[in-house]
Design an enzyme around this catalytic site. Structure first.
Site, PDB file in Angstrom:
ATOM      1  N   GLU A 127     -11.041  -1.858   8.105  1.00  0.00           N
ATOM      2  CA  GLU A 127     -12.501  -2.046   8.183  1.00  0.00           C
ATOM      3  C   GLU A 127     -12.760  -3.489   8.592  1.00  0.00           C
ATOM      4  OE1 GLU A 127     -14.289  -1.054   4.438  1.00  0.00           O
ATOM      5  OE2 GLU A 127     -13.656   1.056   4.566  1.00  0.00           O
ATOM      6  N   PRO A 128     -13.992  -3.797   8.996  1.00  0.00           N
ATOM      7  CA  PRO A 128     -14.283  -5.189   9.363  1.00  0.00           C
ATOM      8  C   PRO A 128     -13.865  -6.172   8.270  1.00  0.00           C
ATOM      9  CG  PRO A 128     -16.122  -3.781   9.976  1.00  0.00           C
ATOM     10  CD  PRO A 128     -15.159  -2.906   9.226  1.00  0.00           C
ATOM     11  N   ASP A 240       4.843   2.842   5.193  1.00  0.00           N
ATOM     12  CA  ASP A 240       6.307   2.692   5.096  1.00  0.00           C
ATOM     13  C   ASP A 240       6.994   3.424   6.246  1.00  0.00           C
ATOM     14  OD1 ASP A 240       6.160   1.211   2.787  1.00  0.00           O
ATOM     15  OD2 ASP A 240       6.687   2.857   1.441  1.00  0.00           O
ATOM     16  N   ARG A 268      18.060 -13.324  41.712  1.00  0.00           N
ATOM     17  CA  ARG A 268      17.396 -14.570  42.095  1.00  0.00           C
ATOM     18  C   ARG A 268      18.427 -15.659  42.421  1.00  0.00           C
ATOM     19  NH1 ARG A 268      13.127 -17.392  44.111  1.00  0.00           N
ATOM     20  NH2 ARG A 268      12.739 -19.312  42.958  1.00  0.00           N
ATOM     21  N   GLN A 279      24.789 -21.267  32.756  1.00  0.00           N
ATOM     22  CA  GLN A 279      24.938 -21.041  31.313  1.00  0.00           C
ATOM     23  C   GLN A 279      23.585 -21.051  30.580  1.00  0.00           C
ATOM     24  OE1 GLN A 279      27.269 -23.900  28.946  1.00  0.00           O
ATOM     25  NE2 GLN A 279      28.715 -22.239  28.625  1.00  0.00           N
ATOM     26  N   GLU A 363      -0.237  -2.485  11.730  1.00  0.00           N
ATOM     27  CA  GLU A 363       0.531  -1.882  10.615  1.00  0.00           C
ATOM     28  C   GLU A 363       1.077  -2.949   9.660  1.00  0.00           C
ATOM     29  OE1 GLU A 363       2.517   1.749  11.143  1.00  0.00           O
ATOM     30  OE2 GLU A 363       1.483   2.209  13.016  1.00  0.00           O
ATOM     31  N   THR A 365       0.545  -7.434   9.277  1.00  0.00           N
ATOM     32  CA  THR A 365       1.004  -8.628  10.007  1.00  0.00           C
ATOM     33  C   THR A 365       2.395  -9.037   9.505  1.00  0.00           C
ATOM     34  OG1 THR A 365       0.050 -10.057   8.319  1.00  0.00           O
ATOM     35  CG2 THR A 365      -1.370  -9.525  10.227  1.00  0.00           C
ATOM     36  N   GLU A 367       3.092 -11.699   8.137  1.00  0.00           N
ATOM     37  CA  GLU A 367       2.906 -12.339   6.820  1.00  0.00           C
ATOM     38  C   GLU A 367       2.878 -11.263   5.724  1.00  0.00           C
ATOM     39  OE1 GLU A 367       1.104 -13.006   9.634  1.00  0.00           O
ATOM     40  OE2 GLU A 367       2.130 -14.904   9.989  1.00  0.00           O
TER      41      GLU A 367
HETATM   42  N1  CAA Z   1       4.389   3.305  -1.652  1.00  0.00           N
HETATM   43  C1  CAA Z   1       3.756   3.812  -2.736  1.00  0.00           C
HETATM   44  N2  CAA Z   1       2.950   3.044  -3.530  1.00  0.00           N
HETATM   45  C2  CAA Z   1       2.795   1.741  -3.212  1.00  0.00           C
HETATM   46  C3  CAA Z   1       3.422   1.169  -2.082  1.00  0.00           C
HETATM   47  C4  CAA Z   1       4.248   2.002  -1.293  1.00  0.00           C
HETATM   48  N3  CAA Z   1       4.873   1.515  -0.223  1.00  0.00           N
HETATM   49  N4  CAA Z   1       3.063  -0.128  -1.992  1.00  0.00           N
HETATM   50  C5  CAA Z   1       2.248  -0.378  -3.030  1.00  0.00           C
HETATM   51  N5  CAA Z   1       2.090   0.763  -3.755  1.00  0.00           N
HETATM   52  C6  CAA Z   1       1.311   0.917  -4.975  1.00  0.00           C
HETATM   53  C7  CAA Z   1       1.829  -0.057  -6.047  1.00  0.00           C
HETATM   54  O1  CAA Z   1       2.905   0.506  -6.778  1.00  0.00           O
HETATM   55  C8  CAA Z   1       0.603  -0.239  -6.921  1.00  0.00           C
HETATM   56  O2  CAA Z   1       0.456   0.902  -7.746  1.00  0.00           O
HETATM   57  P1  CAA Z   1       0.037   0.800  -9.303  1.00  0.00           P
HETATM   58  O3  CAA Z   1      -1.278   0.099  -9.334  1.00  0.00           O
HETATM   59  O4  CAA Z   1      -0.001   2.217  -9.759  1.00  0.00           O
HETATM   60  O5  CAA Z   1       1.112  -0.033  -9.944  1.00  0.00           O
HETATM   61  C9  CAA Z   1      -0.535  -0.169  -5.908  1.00  0.00           C
HETATM   62  O6  CAA Z   1      -0.038   0.511  -4.772  1.00  0.00           O
HETATM   63  C10 CAA Z   1      -1.056  -1.537  -5.509  1.00  0.00           C
HETATM   64  O7  CAA Z   1       0.012  -2.306  -4.997  1.00  0.00           O
HETATM   65  P2  CAA Z   1      -0.141  -3.870  -4.714  1.00  0.00           P
HETATM   66  O8  CAA Z   1      -0.604  -4.555  -5.975  1.00  0.00           O
HETATM   67  O9  CAA Z   1       1.122  -4.346  -4.095  1.00  0.00           O
HETATM   68  O10 CAA Z   1      -1.377  -3.866  -3.681  1.00  0.00           O
HETATM   69  P3  CAA Z   1      -2.140  -5.045  -2.942  1.00  0.00           P
HETATM   70  O11 CAA Z   1      -3.579  -4.778  -3.016  1.00  0.00           O
HETATM   71  O12 CAA Z   1      -1.612  -6.376  -3.392  1.00  0.00           O
HETATM   72  O13 CAA Z   1      -1.760  -4.782  -1.394  1.00  0.00           O
HETATM   73  C11 CAA Z   1      -0.439  -4.990   0.579  1.00  0.00           C
HETATM   74  C12 CAA Z   1      -0.514  -4.668  -0.941  1.00  0.00           C
HETATM   75  C13 CAA Z   1       1.044  -4.889   0.892  1.00  0.00           C
HETATM   76  C14 CAA Z   1      -0.943  -6.368   0.927  1.00  0.00           C
HETATM   77  C15 CAA Z   1      -1.222  -3.902   1.332  1.00  0.00           C
HETATM   78  O14 CAA Z   1      -2.611  -4.073   1.150  1.00  0.00           O
HETATM   79  C16 CAA Z   1      -0.904  -3.864   2.811  1.00  0.00           C
HETATM   80  O15 CAA Z   1       0.077  -3.252   3.224  1.00  0.00           O
HETATM   81  N6  CAA Z   1      -1.755  -4.500   3.672  1.00  0.00           N
HETATM   82  C17 CAA Z   1      -1.643  -4.392   5.105  1.00  0.00           C
HETATM   83  C18 CAA Z   1      -2.468  -3.254   5.591  1.00  0.00           C
HETATM   84  C19 CAA Z   1      -1.940  -2.674   6.862  1.00  0.00           C
HETATM   85  O16 CAA Z   1      -0.752  -2.599   7.114  1.00  0.00           O
HETATM   86  N7  CAA Z   1      -2.871  -2.182   7.687  1.00  0.00           N
HETATM   87  C20 CAA Z   1      -2.508  -1.524   8.876  1.00  0.00           C
HETATM   88  C21 CAA Z   1      -3.626  -0.703   9.369  1.00  0.00           C
HETATM   89  S1  CAA Z   1      -3.121   0.700  10.292  1.00  0.00           S
HETATM   90  C22 CAA Z   1      -2.717   0.180  11.839  1.00  0.00           C
HETATM   91  O17 CAA Z   1      -2.561  -0.975  12.107  1.00  0.00           O
HETATM   92  C23 CAA Z   1      -2.500   1.280  12.797  1.00  0.00           C
HETATM   93  C24 CAA Z   1      -2.492   0.932  14.229  1.00  0.00           C
HETATM   94  O18 CAA Z   1      -3.384   0.336  14.773  1.00  0.00           O
HETATM   95  C25 CAA Z   1      -1.375   1.375  15.051  1.00  0.00           C
END
Ligand code: CAA
Length: 380
Positions: A127-128, A240, A268, A279, A363, A365, A367
């Site tokens: 989202e934004p 994942d 080239r 090298q 998916e 960054t 970081e």
């Molecule tokens: N599998 C299952 N559960 C998971 C998990 C995983 N891989 N990772 C975290 N969880 C669960 C944790 O166990 C925790 O559960 P409980 O509260 O029950 O203990 C809960 O989720 C919260 O975990 P965190 O405290 O680690 O969560 P957070 O708010 O700190 O966020 C983060 C973690 C890794 C920063 C996450 O927000 C994240 O991955 N951010 C990046 C978002 C992203 O990748 N966006 C991509 C958008 S899609 C895209 O880009 C598609 C495209 O264009 C091609």
């Protein structure tokens, strides 16, 4: 330990390499120039069983493993990274959560046509105000009898302009933060859904990214994916798998950089000989080749763990982090080896550079990948 591919995986590699080199690569420069959605290639990928590769046959897919998916993603990305991400979103961000969290009816109704490539999907998490901080969803879903009423805005959604369905994440209880997030299957033709204009992007131009505006959209309760409050787990588990696809995409882009740089260096002539004799050039090629192999091995390891049903969040993040940075470093070297010709559009080097950058961003960054890896290290 066995580093050999199975006969089936080799067959997928041959088939996708052949398709990528003969049908995708010849269109790559035009797709980059015009930003056209490659409908004919998506149709062909569907015919080849590439749109839902890991979906079992009973739901319309070929039932292959994730190593085969990584192999296919590398080959298509080597030819056109924009076309490849259309495929990766449908495979790992749409079919995957439906397979893992969908009920029987949802699988029959939605997964089957998506896996067959008759329908196309998108993934509505960003989202934004919720990018890296995916838990801070502002889109709301309020239960009203047999429906949820959904309001909000998603942005940068890959495939949104062409998608039939969206795996949509909403907040059903904002007090609970990530435990108040709920996932849905949204029919993109529902009343109240508006898709914005495709964004003008730096690279991967064949794939279209746009916002989705949701105004009092009625989603039937039976379209809820998993229970209320389970949405964040659905999103994280999906990513994942998705990160394996993006890692493979980055390997494919890096390979394009190496193969193009190698061919150019042999041809080239400077100072009376091919520049490949120097090298300075050889070391760049050697570093690229070494890093690409390492990135591919990390990617295949993550895929192997997924195939074995072992949690692979850390390994997927390692693969995506490393492969994305390898793609960028390879793209810089590819341009450098091409010299001035690397900076102009006549050669593909500058396209690889623009395409590579997104792998460090979407998916999660680089970081965020480091955060996931560090969290796993500290937890274990
Ligand atoms: N599998 C299952 N559960 C998971 C998990 C995983 N891989 N990772 C975290 N969880 C669960 C944790 O166990 C925790 O559960 P409980 O509260 O029950 O203990 C809960 O989720 C919260 O975990 P965190 O405290 O680690 O969560 P957070 O708010 O700190 O966020 C983060 C973690 C890794 C920063 C996450 O927000 C994240 O991955 N951010 C990046 C978002 C992203 O990748 N966006 C991509 C958008 S899609 C895209 O880009 C598609 C495209 O264009 C091609």
């Amino acid at each position: 330990m066995n580093f050999e591919l199975t006969d089936e995986q080799k067959m997928i590699q041959d088939m996708t390499r052949d398709f990528a080199q003969n049908e995708v690569l010849p269109l790559a420069a035009e797709l980059d120039e015009t930003g056209r959605f490659p409908e004919e290639l998506v149709k062909k990928m569907a015919e080849l069983g590439l749109m839902g590769m890991a979906v079992p046959e009973e739901y319309g897919g070929p039932g292959l493993d994730y190593i085969s998916y990584a192999i296919a993603m590398e080959e298509i990305s080597r030819a056109c990274a924009g076309t490849a991400v259309i495929m990766s979103v449908n495979n790992s961000l749409v079919c995957e959560p439906l397979l893992k969290f969908g009920n029987e009816e949802q699988k029959k109704k939605y997964l089957t046509p998506l896996a067959q490539g008759e329908k196309l999907g998108c993934f509505g998490l960003t989202e934004p105000g919720a990018g890296s901080d995916a838990a801070s969803q502002k889109t709301t879903a309020v239960r009203d009898g047999d429906y949820y009423i959904v309001n909000g805005t998603k942005n940068f959604i890959t495939n949104a302009p062409e998608a039939d369905y969206c795996i949509l994440f909403t907040m059903t209880d904002k007090e609970k933060r990530h435990k108040g997030i709920t996932a849905f299957i949204l029919d993109m033709k529902s009343e109240g859904v508006t898709v914005g204009k495709p964004e003008k992007k730096l690279g991967i131009k064949a794939s279209h990214s746009a916002s989705i505006i949701l105004e009092d959209v009625k989603i039937p309760v039976e379209n809820r994916l998993g229970e209320e409050g389970m949405g964040f787990k659905v999103a994280m588990a999906t990513l994942d798998a998705g990160r394996i696809g993006i890692a493979a995409q980055a390997v494919g882009i890096a390979r394009a950089c190496l193969e193009d740089a190698l061919a150019y260096a042999k041809e080239r002539q400077q100072f009376g000989q091919p520049i490949a004799n120097f090298q300075a050039i050889q070391w760049m090629l050697a570093d690229m080749a070494t890093e690409i192999d390492a990135a591919r091995l990390l990617t295949w390891r993550a895929a192997y763990l997924k195939d074995k049903g072992i949690r692979h969040s850390k390994e997927s993040s390692m693969a995506k982090l490393f492969a994305a940075e390898v793609a960028m470093r390879s793209a810089v070297k590819c341009i450098q080896i091409h010299g001035g010709y690397g900076y102009i559009k006549e050669y593909p080097a500058e396209r690889h550079f623009r395409d590579a950058k997104i792998t460090e961003i979407y998916e999660g960054t680089s970081e965020i990948q480091r955060l996931v890896i560090a969290n796993a290290l500290l937890r274990d």
